[in-house]
Design an enzyme around this catalytic site. Structure first.
Site, PDB file in Angstrom:
ATOM      1  N   ASP A 144      14.281   5.630  24.702  1.00 14.61           N
ATOM      2  CA  ASP A 144      12.858   5.464  25.033  1.00 14.61           C
ATOM      3  C   ASP A 144      12.625   5.816  26.512  1.00 14.61           C
ATOM      4  O   ASP A 144      11.627   6.449  26.864  1.00 14.61           O
ATOM      5  CB  ASP A 144      12.423   4.018  24.755  1.00 14.61           C
ATOM      6  CG  ASP A 144      12.866   3.573  23.373  1.00 14.61           C
ATOM      7  OD1 ASP A 144      12.299   4.070  22.396  1.00 14.61           O
ATOM      8  OD2 ASP A 144      13.806   2.775  23.279  1.00 14.61           O
TER       9      ASP A 144
ATOM     10  N   HIS B   7      12.946  -2.176  21.312  1.00 15.58           N
ATOM     11  CA  HIS B   7      13.015  -0.775  20.882  1.00 15.58           C
ATOM     12  C   HIS B   7      12.191  -0.671  19.592  1.00 15.58           C
ATOM     13  O   HIS B   7      12.721  -0.636  18.481  1.00 15.58           O
ATOM     14  CB  HIS B   7      14.464  -0.345  20.637  1.00 15.58           C
ATOM     15  CG  HIS B   7      14.547   1.006  19.984  1.00 15.58           C
ATOM     16  ND1 HIS B   7      14.192   2.158  20.630  1.00 15.58           N
ATOM     17  CD2 HIS B   7      14.906   1.380  18.729  1.00 15.58           C
ATOM     18  CE1 HIS B   7      14.335   3.187  19.802  1.00 15.58           C
ATOM     19  NE2 HIS B   7      14.766   2.741  18.645  1.00 15.58           N
TER      20      HIS B   7
END
Ligand SMILES: NC(=O)c1ccc[n+]([C@@H]2O[C@H](COP(=O)([O-])OP(=O)(O)OC[C@H]3O[C@@H](n4cnc5c(N)ncnc54)[C@H](O)[C@@H]3O)[C@@H](O)[C@H]2O)c1
Ligand SMILES: O=C(O)C[C@H](O)C(=O)O
Length: 364
Positions: free
Chosen positions: A192, A220
């Site tokens: 990410d 996440h």
């Protein structure tokens, strides 16, 4: 009297042997040209990320071009033949740093003496599924594998959980492996982090080496908060804030965040499979920086055990900005958090609290 003399002589001989043994070992450490191999476990090694990450590890992308490795590959019985195929390909690639391959469906054999464990094994999310849908299957796997790691891995084994729900799987692993130090159990949010960098690079037409210190806070998942408030870009006239150079708060506070949050889903929609090469690459980045250190003045995002920093409930595995030195991560302290960020950081923490109780209900 004679006995005392003999004892003294014996002691001198023993001390001399110990001294010379230490001296020989010390000199040998200078003379030998090759480091001892590091044992790296990859679970789910017959899967997509497994297939992408093992050549990266064997080429030195993760631990450096001077670090030999022994790969331990684990998968389940139905994937045994495919796993053996991966082993055959690793042999055929003749990687100079690869000193051995253990390919097995036996979790105990797989975990034996491993120094690094990359936990990829599990059931991936398919198109239209939420992470919670895969929770039940995956938390039971992580409970079982926690016990194997605790009993058979090297005492200082560093663990990276990649399989989703990554934060909560890592938390389950931590809870069911109480003797593994909590500092050694992490989850992957570096993908990410890299995705956030990628969006900024595209927008500014900049190079990755010039942009640093974006942050992924939290889970996440699609509630993660990609934060650019402290990120900077190196320009010909010195360091500038990303927010100033982008000069479009509306984009940064809406589309940028949504794109990073939804990138995993967008890849699944496009490939009908979840991200593999970028996930493998990010896992290598995560371990490399953890083991070898982050460059001075630079932080990265890692899912780590919360100590209450930034008002995040202690005991969650939450993604924070961290710096790494001598194999240890530390949460970057003292960053100013505005009201917009606070809300987003709390929302993703709340999702993790919910996931935690869902995980425990699945385990009962
Ligand atoms: N954290 C991240 O940034 C990130 C990014 C991408 C994917 N993921 C997750 O990583 C995981 C793996 O993704 P993939 O695309 O490689 O999936 P995949 O289905 O291709 O591979 C998973 C492998 O795990 C194996 N497996 C299942 N149960 C196992 C067990 N108990 N022990 C060992 N192996 C087992 C399967 O047989 C399979 O080979 C998924 O959970 C996915 O959602 C996380
Ligand atoms: O969203 C997923 O399940 C895939 C993965 O976590 C990703 O971020 O690409």
């Amino acid at each position: 009297m004679e006995n005392v003399e003999w004892l003294q002589k014996g002691l001198v001989v023993l001390l001399s042997i110990a001294f010379f043994w230490k001296l020989i070992r010390y000199m040998w450490s200078f003379l030998k040209t090759e480091k001892d191999p590091v044992r790296v476990l990859v679970t789910g090694a017959a899967g997509q990320i497994g297939y992408a990450i093992v050549p990266m590890i064997a080429r030195g992308v993760m631990l450096g071009l001077d670090q030999p490795v022994i790969l331990h590959l684990l998968d389940i019985e139905p994937a045994a033949e495919a796993l053996n195929g991966v082993k055959m390909e690793l042999i055929d690639a003749a990687f100079p740093l690869l000193k051995g391959v253990v390919a097995t469906t036996d979790v105990v054999e797989a975990c034996k003496d491993v120094n690094i464990a990359i936990m990829v094994g599990g059931f991936p999310r398919k198109e239209g599924m939420e992470r919670k849908d895969v929770m039940s299957k995956n938390v039971s796997i992580y409970k079982a594998q926690a016990a194997a790691l605790e009993q058979h891995a090297a005492a200082d084994c560093k663990v990276l959980v990649v399989a989703n729900p990554a934060n909560t799987n890592a938390l389950v692993l931590k809870e069911f492996a109480p003797s593994i130090p909590e500092k050694n159990i992490t989850c992957l949010t570096r993908l990410d982090h890299n995705r956030a960098l990628g969006q900024i690079l595209e927008r500014l037409n900049a190079h990755v080496s010039d942009v640093k210190n974006v942050i992924i806070w939290g889970n996440h998942s699609s509630t993660q908060y990609p934060d650019v408030n402290h990120a900077t870009v190196t320009t010909s006239s010195g360091g500038k804030l990303v927010r100033e150079l982008v000069a479009d708060d509306n984009w940064l506070n809406t589309d940028f965040i949504a794109t990073v949050q939804q990138r995993g889903a967008a890849i699944i929609k496009a490939r009908k499979l979840s991200s593999a090469l970028s996930a493998a690459s990010a896992a290598c980045d995560h371990i490399r920086d953890w083991v070898l250190g982050t460059p001075k003045g630079t932080w990265v995002s890692m899912g780590v055990y919360s100590d209450g920093s930034y008002g995040i409930q202690p005991g969650l595995i939450y993604s924070f900005p961290v710096t790494c030195e001598k194999g240890q991560w530390s949460i970057v302290q003292g960053l100013k958090i505005d009201e917009f960020s606070r809300k987003k950081m709390d929302a993703t923490a709340n999702e993790l609290i919910e996931e935690k109780s869902l995980a425990y209900s699945c385990l009962n």
